[in-house]
Design a protein around this motif. Structure first.
Motif, PDB file in Angstrom:
ATOM      1  N   ALA A  14       4.835   0.644  11.658  1.00 31.33           N
ATOM      2  CA  ALA A  14       3.673  -0.574  11.663  1.00 31.33           C
ATOM      3  C   ALA A  14       4.505  -2.201  11.463  1.00 31.33           C
ATOM      4  O   ALA A  14       3.767  -3.190  11.077  1.00 31.33           O
ATOM      5  CB  ALA A  14       4.104  -0.455   9.397  1.00 31.33           C
ATOM      6  N   ARG A  15       6.099  -2.037  10.718  1.00 31.53           N
ATOM      7  CA  ARG A  15       6.532  -3.248  11.259  1.00 31.53           C
ATOM      8  C   ARG A  15       6.634  -4.342  12.307  1.00 31.53           C
ATOM      9  O   ARG A  15       5.952  -5.144  12.974  1.00 31.53           O
ATOM     10  CB  ARG A  15       8.205  -3.464  10.430  1.00 31.53           C
ATOM     11  CG  ARG A  15       8.705  -3.297   9.200  1.00 31.53           C
ATOM     12  CD  ARG A  15       9.856  -3.336   8.894  1.00 31.53           C
ATOM     13  NE  ARG A  15      10.168  -2.292   7.566  1.00 31.53           N
ATOM     14  CZ  ARG A  15      11.149  -2.205   7.105  1.00 31.53           C
ATOM     15  NH1 ARG A  15      12.689  -1.737   8.013  1.00 31.53           N
ATOM     16  NH2 ARG A  15      11.418  -1.530   6.058  1.00 31.53           N
ATOM     17  N   LEU A  16       6.828  -3.450  13.160  1.00 31.18           N
ATOM     18  CA  LEU A  16       6.860  -3.691  14.956  1.00 31.18           C
ATOM     19  C   LEU A  16       5.124  -4.651  14.919  1.00 31.18           C
ATOM     20  O   LEU A  16       4.916  -5.662  15.607  1.00 31.18           O
ATOM     21  CB  LEU A  16       7.075  -2.990  16.018  1.00 31.18           C
ATOM     22  CG  LEU A  16       8.351  -2.722  15.791  1.00 31.18           C
ATOM     23  CD1 LEU A  16       8.296  -2.291  17.240  1.00 31.18           C
ATOM     24  CD2 LEU A  16       8.761  -3.976  16.345  1.00 31.18           C
ATOM     25  N   LEU A  17       3.960  -3.934  14.120  1.00 29.26           N
ATOM     26  CA  LEU A  17       2.620  -4.189  14.819  1.00 29.26           C
ATOM     27  C   LEU A  17       2.333  -5.146  13.746  1.00 29.26           C
ATOM     28  O   LEU A  17       1.576  -6.233  14.590  1.00 29.26           O
ATOM     29  CB  LEU A  17       1.651  -2.621  14.016  1.00 29.26           C
ATOM     30  CG  LEU A  17      -0.075  -3.227  14.423  1.00 29.26           C
ATOM     31  CD1 LEU A  17      -0.149  -3.523  15.490  1.00 29.26           C
ATOM     32  CD2 LEU A  17      -0.291  -1.625  13.748  1.00 29.26           C
ATOM     33  N   ASP A  18       2.858  -5.261  12.264  1.00 26.63           N
ATOM     34  CA  ASP A  18       2.601  -6.903  11.468  1.00 26.63           C
ATOM     35  C   ASP A  18       3.204  -7.718  12.503  1.00 26.63           C
ATOM     36  O   ASP A  18       3.084  -8.899  12.181  1.00 26.63           O
ATOM     37  CB  ASP A  18       3.249  -6.492  10.190  1.00 26.63           C
ATOM     38  CG  ASP A  18       2.320  -5.343   9.268  1.00 26.63           C
ATOM     39  OD1 ASP A  18       0.620  -5.234   9.443  1.00 26.63           O
ATOM     40  OD2 ASP A  18       2.769  -4.844   8.027  1.00 26.63           O
ATOM     41  N   LYS A  19       4.184  -7.695  12.507  1.00 25.63           N
ATOM     42  CA  LYS A  19       5.304  -8.483  13.780  1.00 25.63           C
ATOM     43  C   LYS A  19       4.027  -9.504  15.037  1.00 25.63           C
ATOM     44  O   LYS A  19       4.365 -10.514  15.043  1.00 25.63           O
ATOM     45  CB  LYS A  19       6.420  -8.471  13.988  1.00 25.63           C
ATOM     46  CG  LYS A  19       7.212  -8.274  13.034  1.00 25.63           C
ATOM     47  CD  LYS A  19       7.776  -9.649  12.541  1.00 25.63           C
ATOM     48  CE  LYS A  19       9.365  -9.329  11.743  1.00 25.63           C
ATOM     49  NZ  LYS A  19       9.483 -10.708  10.707  1.00 25.63           N
ATOM     50  N   ARG A  20       3.829  -8.498  15.750  1.00 21.43           N
ATOM     51  CA  ARG A  20       2.837  -8.586  16.528  1.00 21.43           C
ATOM     52  C   ARG A  20       1.780  -9.446  16.326  1.00 21.43           C
ATOM     53  O   ARG A  20       1.002 -10.281  16.147  1.00 21.43           O
ATOM     54  CB  ARG A  20       2.354  -7.053  17.029  1.00 21.43           C
ATOM     55  CG  ARG A  20       1.943  -7.747  18.437  1.00 21.43           C
ATOM     56  CD  ARG A  20       1.393  -6.566  19.560  1.00 21.43           C
ATOM     57  NE  ARG A  20       0.294  -6.600  20.612  1.00 21.43           N
ATOM     58  CZ  ARG A  20      -0.482  -5.946  21.181  1.00 21.43           C
ATOM     59  NH1 ARG A  20      -0.567  -4.594  21.242  1.00 21.43           N
ATOM     60  NH2 ARG A  20      -1.127  -6.350  21.919  1.00 21.43           N
ATOM     61  N   ARG A  21       0.925  -9.150  14.686  1.00 17.83           N
ATOM     62  CA  ARG A  21      -0.265  -9.477  14.814  1.00 17.83           C
ATOM     63  C   ARG A  21       0.330 -10.825  14.077  1.00 17.83           C
ATOM     64  O   ARG A  21      -0.539 -11.555  14.014  1.00 17.83           O
ATOM     65  CB  ARG A  21      -0.982  -8.888  13.367  1.00 17.83           C
ATOM     66  CG  ARG A  21      -1.345  -7.804  13.724  1.00 17.83           C
ATOM     67  CD  ARG A  21      -2.053  -7.320  12.234  1.00 17.83           C
ATOM     68  NE  ARG A  21      -2.673  -5.583  12.443  1.00 17.83           N
ATOM     69  CZ  ARG A  21      -2.828  -4.684  11.959  1.00 17.83           C
ATOM     70  NH1 ARG A  21      -2.434  -4.840  10.788  1.00 17.83           N
ATOM     71  NH2 ARG A  21      -3.436  -3.722  12.864  1.00 17.83           N
TER      72      ARG A  21
END
Length: 60
Positions: A5-12
């Motif tokens: 989830a953190r990686l996805l947030d960073k990507r967004r």
């Protein structure tokens, strides 16, 4: 799962930042073409206030 989830947030966040930078660069090019603040705001989806600030930066 939390790490994903953190990686996805960073990507967004990265994608949003890249889009914002692209819109700013486009606005600067449109100023050089003589477009109005309103037209540039409409074309780039940037707020008029931000486009006006960019215009002020462009002027010597």
């Amino acid at each position: 799962m939390l790490m994903e989830a953190r990686l996805l947030d960073k990507r967004r966040e990265g994608i949003a930042e890249g889009e914002a930078n692209a819109n700013i660069a486009a606005a600067k090019r449109l100023f050089s073409m003589g477009l109005s603040v309103q037209d540039i705001a409409k074309a780039t989806s940037l707020p008029i206030e931000q486009v006006e600030a960019l215009q002020a930066e462009q002027q010597p």
